[in-house]
Enzyme design. Sequence first.
Site, PDB file in Angstrom:
ATOM      1  N   ASN A   1       0.849  -1.184   0.000  1.00  0.00           N
ATOM      2  CA  ASN A   1       0.000   0.000   0.000  1.00  0.00           C
ATOM      3  C   ASN A   1       0.887   1.237   0.000  1.00  0.00           C
ATOM      4  O   ASN A   1       2.113   1.129  -0.066  1.00  0.00           O
ATOM      5  CB  ASN A   1      -0.953  -0.010   1.199  1.00  0.00           C
ATOM      6  CG  ASN A   1      -0.205  -0.105   2.508  1.00  0.00           C
ATOM      7  OD1 ASN A   1       0.639   0.733   2.812  1.00  0.00           O
ATOM      8  ND2 ASN A   1      -0.489  -1.143   3.295  1.00  0.00           N
TER       9      ASN A   1
ATOM     10  N   ASP B   1      -3.948  -6.677   4.025  1.00  0.00           N
ATOM     11  CA  ASP B   1      -4.971  -7.614   4.497  1.00  0.00           C
ATOM     12  C   ASP B   1      -4.813  -9.004   3.883  1.00  0.00           C
ATOM     13  O   ASP B   1      -5.215  -9.989   4.486  1.00  0.00           O
ATOM     14  CB  ASP B   1      -6.367  -7.075   4.165  1.00  0.00           C
ATOM     15  CG  ASP B   1      -6.700  -5.831   4.969  1.00  0.00           C
ATOM     16  OD1 ASP B   1      -6.374  -5.794   6.167  1.00  0.00           O
ATOM     17  OD2 ASP B   1      -7.278  -4.889   4.398  1.00  0.00           O
TER      18      ASP B   1
ATOM     19  N   LYS C   1      10.526 -15.369 -11.179  1.00  0.00           N
ATOM     20  CA  LYS C   1       9.734 -14.292 -11.749  1.00  0.00           C
ATOM     21  C   LYS C   1       8.705 -14.833 -12.732  1.00  0.00           C
ATOM     22  O   LYS C   1       9.021 -15.600 -13.639  1.00  0.00           O
ATOM     23  CB  LYS C   1      10.647 -13.289 -12.462  1.00  0.00           C
ATOM     24  CG  LYS C   1       9.887 -12.110 -13.055  1.00  0.00           C
ATOM     25  CD  LYS C   1      10.815 -11.147 -13.771  1.00  0.00           C
ATOM     26  CE  LYS C   1      10.014 -10.013 -14.422  1.00  0.00           C
ATOM     27  NZ  LYS C   1      10.882  -9.080 -15.164  1.00  0.00           N
TER      28      LYS C   1
ATOM     29  N   PRO D   1      -2.729 -12.569   9.010  1.00  0.00           N
ATOM     30  CA  PRO D   1      -3.139 -12.506  10.420  1.00  0.00           C
ATOM     31  C   PRO D   1      -3.537 -11.087  10.799  1.00  0.00           C
ATOM     32  O   PRO D   1      -2.969 -10.111  10.304  1.00  0.00           O
ATOM     33  CB  PRO D   1      -1.896 -12.960  11.181  1.00  0.00           C
ATOM     34  CG  PRO D   1      -0.754 -12.736  10.237  1.00  0.00           C
ATOM     35  CD  PRO D   1      -1.310 -12.957   8.869  1.00  0.00           C
TER      36      PRO D   1
ATOM     37  N   ILE E   1      -3.176  -8.537  13.278  1.00  0.00           N
ATOM     38  CA  ILE E   1      -2.265  -8.263  14.392  1.00  0.00           C
ATOM     39  C   ILE E   1      -2.964  -7.488  15.499  1.00  0.00           C
ATOM     40  O   ILE E   1      -2.834  -7.803  16.686  1.00  0.00           O
ATOM     41  CB  ILE E   1      -1.022  -7.501  13.891  1.00  0.00           C
ATOM     42  CG1 ILE E   1      -0.284  -8.343  12.846  1.00  0.00           C
ATOM     43  CG2 ILE E   1      -0.088  -7.163  15.055  1.00  0.00           C
ATOM     44  CD1 ILE E   1       0.844  -7.612  12.150  1.00  0.00           C
ATOM     45  N   LEU E   2      -3.725  -6.459  15.132  1.00  0.00           N
ATOM     46  CA  LEU E   2      -4.422  -5.642  16.123  1.00  0.00           C
ATOM     47  C   LEU E   2      -5.392  -6.481  16.938  1.00  0.00           C
ATOM     48  O   LEU E   2      -5.420  -6.406  18.168  1.00  0.00           O
ATOM     49  CB  LEU E   2      -5.151  -4.489  15.429  1.00  0.00           C
ATOM     50  CG  LEU E   2      -6.002  -3.590  16.318  1.00  0.00           C
ATOM     51  CD1 LEU E   2      -5.166  -2.933  17.412  1.00  0.00           C
ATOM     52  CD2 LEU E   2      -6.714  -2.529  15.471  1.00  0.00           C
TER      53      LEU E   2
ATOM     54  N   PHE F   1      -5.183   1.984  14.290  1.00  0.00           N
ATOM     55  CA  PHE F   1      -5.411   3.051  13.314  1.00  0.00           C
ATOM     56  C   PHE F   1      -6.432   2.571  12.288  1.00  0.00           C
ATOM     57  O   PHE F   1      -6.475   1.386  11.956  1.00  0.00           O
ATOM     58  CB  PHE F   1      -4.110   3.437  12.608  1.00  0.00           C
ATOM     59  CG  PHE F   1      -3.333   4.513  13.303  1.00  0.00           C
ATOM     60  CD1 PHE F   1      -3.173   5.764  12.726  1.00  0.00           C
ATOM     61  CD2 PHE F   1      -2.765   4.283  14.553  1.00  0.00           C
ATOM     62  CE1 PHE F   1      -2.464   6.769  13.373  1.00  0.00           C
ATOM     63  CE2 PHE F   1      -2.051   5.271  15.205  1.00  0.00           C
ATOM     64  CZ  PHE F   1      -1.906   6.524  14.618  1.00  0.00           C
TER      65      PHE F   1
ATOM     66  N   LYS G   1     -14.686  -0.790  13.743  1.00  0.00           N
ATOM     67  CA  LYS G   1     -13.390  -1.469  13.842  1.00  0.00           C
ATOM     68  C   LYS G   1     -12.946  -1.591  15.291  1.00  0.00           C
ATOM     69  O   LYS G   1     -12.435  -2.645  15.707  1.00  0.00           O
ATOM     70  CB  LYS G   1     -12.342  -0.700  13.033  1.00  0.00           C
ATOM     71  CG  LYS G   1     -10.967  -1.356  13.031  1.00  0.00           C
ATOM     72  CD  LYS G   1     -10.009  -0.631  12.091  1.00  0.00           C
ATOM     73  CE  LYS G   1      -8.662  -1.354  12.042  1.00  0.00           C
ATOM     74  NZ  LYS G   1      -7.727  -0.731  11.081  1.00  0.00           N
TER      75      LYS G   1
ATOM     76  N   LYS H   1     -12.319  -5.330  16.671  1.00  0.00           N
ATOM     77  CA  LYS H   1     -10.967  -5.756  17.013  1.00  0.00           C
ATOM     78  C   LYS H   1     -10.786  -5.952  18.518  1.00  0.00           C
ATOM     79  O   LYS H   1      -9.933  -6.717  18.954  1.00  0.00           O
ATOM     80  CB  LYS H   1      -9.938  -4.722  16.534  1.00  0.00           C
ATOM     81  CG  LYS H   1     -10.037  -4.367  15.053  1.00  0.00           C
ATOM     82  CD  LYS H   1      -9.566  -5.476  14.161  1.00  0.00           C
ATOM     83  CE  LYS H   1      -9.500  -5.003  12.719  1.00  0.00           C
ATOM     84  NZ  LYS H   1      -9.036  -6.042  11.792  1.00  0.00           N
TER      85      LYS H   1
END
Length: 397
Positions: A208, A276, A286, A303, A305-306, A323, A337, A341
């Site tokens: 990202n 994600d 390649k 996974p 993590i949060l 975040f 969220k 979470k």
Amino acid sequence: MLTDRRILLIVGGGIAAYKTLELIRLLRKAGAHVTPVLTRAGAEFVTPLSVSALAGEKVYSDLWDLTDEAEMGHIQLSRVADLVVVAPATADLMAKMAHGHADDLASTLLLATDTPVLIAPAMNVRMWEHPATRRNATTLRRDGIAFVGPDEGEMACGEYGPGRMAEPEAIFAAITARLADGPLAGRHLLITSGPTHEPIDPVRYIANRSSGAQGTAIARAAVRAGAQVTFVTGPADVPPPEGVTLVRVETARQMLDAVEAALPADAAVFAAAVADWRVLSEAGRKMKKQDGALPQLELAENPDILATVSQKTEGRPGLVVGFAAETHDVLDNARAKRLRKGCDWIVANDVSEGTGIMGGTENAVTLVTSEGEESWPRASKDVVAEQLIDRIAEVLA
């Protein structure tokens, strides 16, 4: 800055021992008293005379020196300092610390001390990456030992990778942060930052646009507030802050492993923009374009993590901050969220096209908690970081 602070400096054996001479100079210039302990292996790289001349104090080296024991026994020597610093911390010294061995003056001091300890690892990349060293590092972190480095770079042996001892300036910054009298002094903060890169093949990956700037700013603010900071970062554009325990990762799974190894912590701030999804089967070479045929990529969830840390029944940080970078329905998504979470706070921001926030120098956030919401005006990411750390300090006070 460090006026009249007492540092017990243990110099281990390794080519990086020469850097400790500059570290001693920096500490003395800042007003600190440095009591040097030179291991037998360390004396192969720097001389007791040079260390003593720079420190302005006697060098200790032998556990069985009757004169030293009469003047200041090793138990007393281990406890009169404000901070014990081990630089370089070799694989051997780390193993002794992790397993409680005490067969020389340095290891005996480390076992006998009730003073905070900061280590600067230095070793060959293969030794640093060996499972035994990784286990020892995890044990030491869980025992409350603070780390600075190691850095990644070219080794004296000609190999390249993580294992270089942190530069004297970085160790000095970590010492200063460790002895700071800020509102987070004595607290351990775990902070994640940057993107993750999920490989498709050896040259392509899923990622990202995160630069890592906000997470880095938060870590800097935490260090200034006196916290011991473990900084787990993906491949960010911005350089990492000084004075932190730096853990570099590439993928989400590596980040989760690093986060769990860094626990326990008083607070955890998950500012990293973790991908994600990952490709279920990474190509070993390649991938080549084929006329009329598109590659079929099967994705798997990474996974969370949060959620993993937030929902821990044992070892959960006292405060968990996530975040939410959103492009629409920012507050609704952030509220959902936080509940989904199980974290305590969510820092929500709008990263839609035109805001200039993703990868930019400014941010505009809303802090979402169980007690309500606070919208902070748009400001530099450093200012946002200071505000967040101030709020964390209020909670942990």
